[in-house]
Design a protein around this motif. Sequence first.
Motif, PDB file in Angstrom:
ATOM      1  N   PRO A   1       0.885  -0.929   0.159  1.00  0.00           N
ATOM      2  CA  PRO A   1      -0.026  -0.021   0.009  1.00  0.00           C
ATOM      3  C   PRO A   1       0.644   0.977  -0.153  1.00  0.00           C
ATOM      4  O   PRO A   1       0.470   2.180  -0.816  1.00  0.00           O
ATOM      5  CB  PRO A   1      -0.732  -0.181   1.495  1.00  0.00           C
ATOM      6  N   VAL A   2       1.944   1.364   0.794  1.00  0.00           N
ATOM      7  CA  VAL A   2       2.809   2.483   0.883  1.00  0.00           C
ATOM      8  C   VAL A   2       3.445   2.795  -0.706  1.00  0.00           C
ATOM      9  O   VAL A   2       3.385   3.954  -1.097  1.00  0.00           O
ATOM     10  CB  VAL A   2       4.100   2.180   1.677  1.00  0.00           C
ATOM     11  N   LEU A   3       4.023   1.693  -1.372  1.00  0.00           N
ATOM     12  CA  LEU A   3       4.372   2.150  -2.637  1.00  0.00           C
ATOM     13  C   LEU A   3       3.227   2.288  -3.778  1.00  0.00           C
ATOM     14  O   LEU A   3       3.552   3.182  -4.243  1.00  0.00           O
ATOM     15  CB  LEU A   3       5.336   0.995  -3.104  1.00  0.00           C
ATOM     16  N   LEU A   4       2.341   1.765  -3.608  1.00  0.00           N
ATOM     17  CA  LEU A   4       1.348   1.764  -4.588  1.00  0.00           C
ATOM     18  C   LEU A   4       0.468   3.265  -4.641  1.00  0.00           C
ATOM     19  O   LEU A   4       0.505   3.744  -5.543  1.00  0.00           O
ATOM     20  CB  LEU A   4      -0.118   0.725  -4.171  1.00  0.00           C
ATOM     21  N   VAL A   5       0.232   3.516  -3.310  1.00  0.00           N
ATOM     22  CA  VAL A   5       0.006   4.788  -3.192  1.00  0.00           C
ATOM     23  C   VAL A   5       0.765   5.928  -3.928  1.00  0.00           C
ATOM     24  O   VAL A   5       0.394   6.937  -4.500  1.00  0.00           O
ATOM     25  CB  VAL A   5      -0.582   5.287  -1.688  1.00  0.00           C
ATOM     26  N   ASP A   6       2.020   5.882  -3.580  1.00  0.00           N
ATOM     27  CA  ASP A   6       3.095   6.990  -4.119  1.00  0.00           C
ATOM     28  C   ASP A   6       3.022   6.771  -5.481  1.00  0.00           C
ATOM     29  O   ASP A   6       3.235   7.838  -6.065  1.00  0.00           O
ATOM     30  CB  ASP A   6       4.374   6.426  -3.118  1.00  0.00           C
ATOM     31  N   VAL A   7       3.233   5.692  -6.112  1.00  0.00           N
ATOM     32  CA  VAL A   7       3.235   5.294  -7.463  1.00  0.00           C
ATOM     33  C   VAL A   7       2.086   5.949  -8.304  1.00  0.00           C
ATOM     34  O   VAL A   7       2.266   6.763  -9.133  1.00  0.00           O
ATOM     35  CB  VAL A   7       3.506   3.877  -7.695  1.00  0.00           C
ATOM     36  N   VAL A   8       1.008   5.452  -7.764  1.00  0.00           N
ATOM     37  CA  VAL A   8      -0.324   6.181  -8.362  1.00  0.00           C
ATOM     38  C   VAL A   8      -0.260   7.778  -8.403  1.00  0.00           C
ATOM     39  O   VAL A   8      -0.907   8.314  -9.418  1.00  0.00           O
ATOM     40  CB  VAL A   8      -1.519   5.531  -7.920  1.00  0.00           C
ATOM     41  N   ARG A   9      -0.038   8.250  -7.195  1.00  0.00           N
ATOM     42  CA  ARG A   9       0.209   9.769  -7.001  1.00  0.00           C
ATOM     43  C   ARG A   9       0.915  10.269  -8.099  1.00  0.00           C
ATOM     44  O   ARG A   9       0.700  11.662  -8.375  1.00  0.00           O
ATOM     45  CB  ARG A   9       0.662  10.168  -5.717  1.00  0.00           C
ATOM     46  N   HIS A  10       2.074   9.561  -8.524  1.00  0.00           N
ATOM     47  CA  HIS A  10       2.880   9.995  -9.628  1.00  0.00           C
ATOM     48  C   HIS A  10       2.657   9.697 -11.025  1.00  0.00           C
ATOM     49  O   HIS A  10       3.341   9.996 -11.956  1.00  0.00           O
ATOM     50  CB  HIS A  10       4.280   9.701  -9.387  1.00  0.00           C
ATOM     51  N   TRP A  11       1.310   9.140 -11.233  1.00  0.00           N
ATOM     52  CA  TRP A  11       1.079   8.897 -12.720  1.00  0.00           C
ATOM     53  C   TRP A  11       0.682  10.165 -13.491  1.00  0.00           C
ATOM     54  O   TRP A  11       0.393  11.050 -12.946  1.00  0.00           O
ATOM     55  CB  TRP A  11      -0.330   7.838 -12.519  1.00  0.00           C
ATOM     56  N   GLY A  12       0.891   9.936 -14.805  1.00  0.00           N
ATOM     57  CA  GLY A  12       0.831  10.957 -15.745  1.00  0.00           C
ATOM     58  C   GLY A  12       0.237  10.450 -16.933  1.00  0.00           C
ATOM     59  O   GLY A  12       0.003   9.289 -17.134  1.00  0.00           O
ATOM     60  N   PRO A  13       0.020  11.244 -18.245  1.00  0.00           N
ATOM     61  CA  PRO A  13      -0.310  10.952 -19.058  1.00  0.00           C
ATOM     62  C   PRO A  13       0.702  10.394 -20.046  1.00  0.00           C
ATOM     63  O   PRO A  13       1.959  10.426 -19.770  1.00  0.00           O
ATOM     64  CB  PRO A  13      -0.848  12.159 -19.969  1.00  0.00           C
ATOM     65  N   ARG A  14       0.135   9.157 -20.888  1.00  0.00           N
ATOM     66  CA  ARG A  14       1.455   8.666 -21.608  1.00  0.00           C
ATOM     67  C   ARG A  14       2.413   8.162 -21.068  1.00  0.00           C
ATOM     68  O   ARG A  14       3.693   8.254 -21.135  1.00  0.00           O
ATOM     69  CB  ARG A  14       1.888   9.761 -22.892  1.00  0.00           C
ATOM     70  N   MET A  15       2.093   7.122 -20.166  1.00  0.00           N
ATOM     71  CA  MET A  15       3.040   6.180 -19.432  1.00  0.00           C
ATOM     72  C   MET A  15       3.692   5.104 -19.977  1.00  0.00           C
ATOM     73  O   MET A  15       3.124   4.592 -21.034  1.00  0.00           O
ATOM     74  CB  MET A  15       2.327   5.924 -17.939  1.00  0.00           C
ATOM     75  N   PRO A  16       4.799   4.746 -19.769  1.00  0.00           N
ATOM     76  CA  PRO A  16       5.401   3.707 -20.234  1.00  0.00           C
ATOM     77  C   PRO A  16       4.844   2.267 -19.585  1.00  0.00           C
ATOM     78  O   PRO A  16       3.913   2.440 -18.858  1.00  0.00           O
ATOM     79  CB  PRO A  16       7.097   3.604 -19.849  1.00  0.00           C
ATOM     80  N   GLY A  17       5.219   0.905 -20.012  1.00  0.00           N
ATOM     81  CA  GLY A  17       4.840  -0.078 -19.585  1.00  0.00           C
ATOM     82  C   GLY A  17       4.815  -0.177 -18.184  1.00  0.00           C
ATOM     83  O   GLY A  17       3.928  -0.979 -17.605  1.00  0.00           O
ATOM     84  N   THR A  18       5.707   0.396 -17.432  1.00  0.00           N
ATOM     85  CA  THR A  18       5.799   0.153 -16.189  1.00  0.00           C
ATOM     86  C   THR A  18       4.436   0.531 -15.219  1.00  0.00           C
ATOM     87  O   THR A  18       4.457   0.078 -14.231  1.00  0.00           O
ATOM     88  CB  THR A  18       7.077   0.826 -15.546  1.00  0.00           C
TER      89      THR A  18
END
Length: 324
Positions: free
Chosen positions: A114-131
């Motif tokens: 949950p710690v990593l997931l929330v932080d990662v989703v918060r940094h999502w933007g448009p046109r993301m790579p496969g990661t």
Amino acid sequence: MPGTSYLRAWRAQRPSAAGAAVLATGVLSVGLDLAGHEVLSRVALALTGVAWLALAADFAVRLLWERERWVAEAGSPGALTAVAATTMLGARLSALGWQTTAGALLALAAALWPVLLVDVVRHWGPRMPGTVFLCCVATQGLSVLGATLARAEAAAWLAHAALVLFWLGLLLYGLALTRFDPRQVARGAGDHWVAGGALAISALAGTRLLTAEDSGLYLWNADDHGVLRTVTVALLVLDLSWYVVLLAAEVRWRRPRHDVRRWATVFPMGMTAAATLSVAAAVDVPWLKGPGQALLWIAVAAWLVVAARAVRSGRASVRSRAPR
């Protein structure tokens, strides 16, 4: 000391996505076990264990003494490979009967997720790579390990928790798909394969949920079982469709240069093989075993190629960074 300088140079260049190498090796161990190649599976498991310990030590060092760097990297999608790699290691150890160790790895992965997931989703933007699809991979990894332990320990609550994670993982896949840049299929450096790999681990999670009742538990009624079976098969079909598209793209747009993100090509290949073999057994479709084994050896070959290139690239990079 020269050795210390080499180690520091090596650590300084490692991206958080290097956890994909651990994940790729762990997936191969699972796939080789499903195919009945026990000796090779244990060799891959040993490599996974050593690499996981190195990754965990590096993770701890950055958390304790390089906090700013840890915080910065925790927001990158590649950080979630740590969760997925931990769950694959746990799933393989559970198959060997090491339930206590597998349970500890599940607890660790569940705490990080949950710690990593929330932080990662918060940094999502448009046109993301496969990661961007690693949010699904990490979530489904927890589902795989939870369902595996539920069967081994006859723990109904773990199976039900794994089912919740399974559906959540599919939801996250849908959200990630809206952020994925389709041009990555032609331009990606290797991590674009995670678009298919996320579906593969979802199918693997579905098979583990279907077989969780083999321990004597009553988990799903006939309707629930039918829906789960249908969704699992559909996920495998979609994954294999992605596989064909991505393989064709590799032929059309060649990318011969080594990149650490090529590990994110290997683990979806291995995951597709493992999912195919697992579906063949769980859904009683024996003719899938042949294609699954073929896909497995393709994944093994890809692992060997990427590992050889990584060793050559790593030596050259460390030598260039080392003091003279």
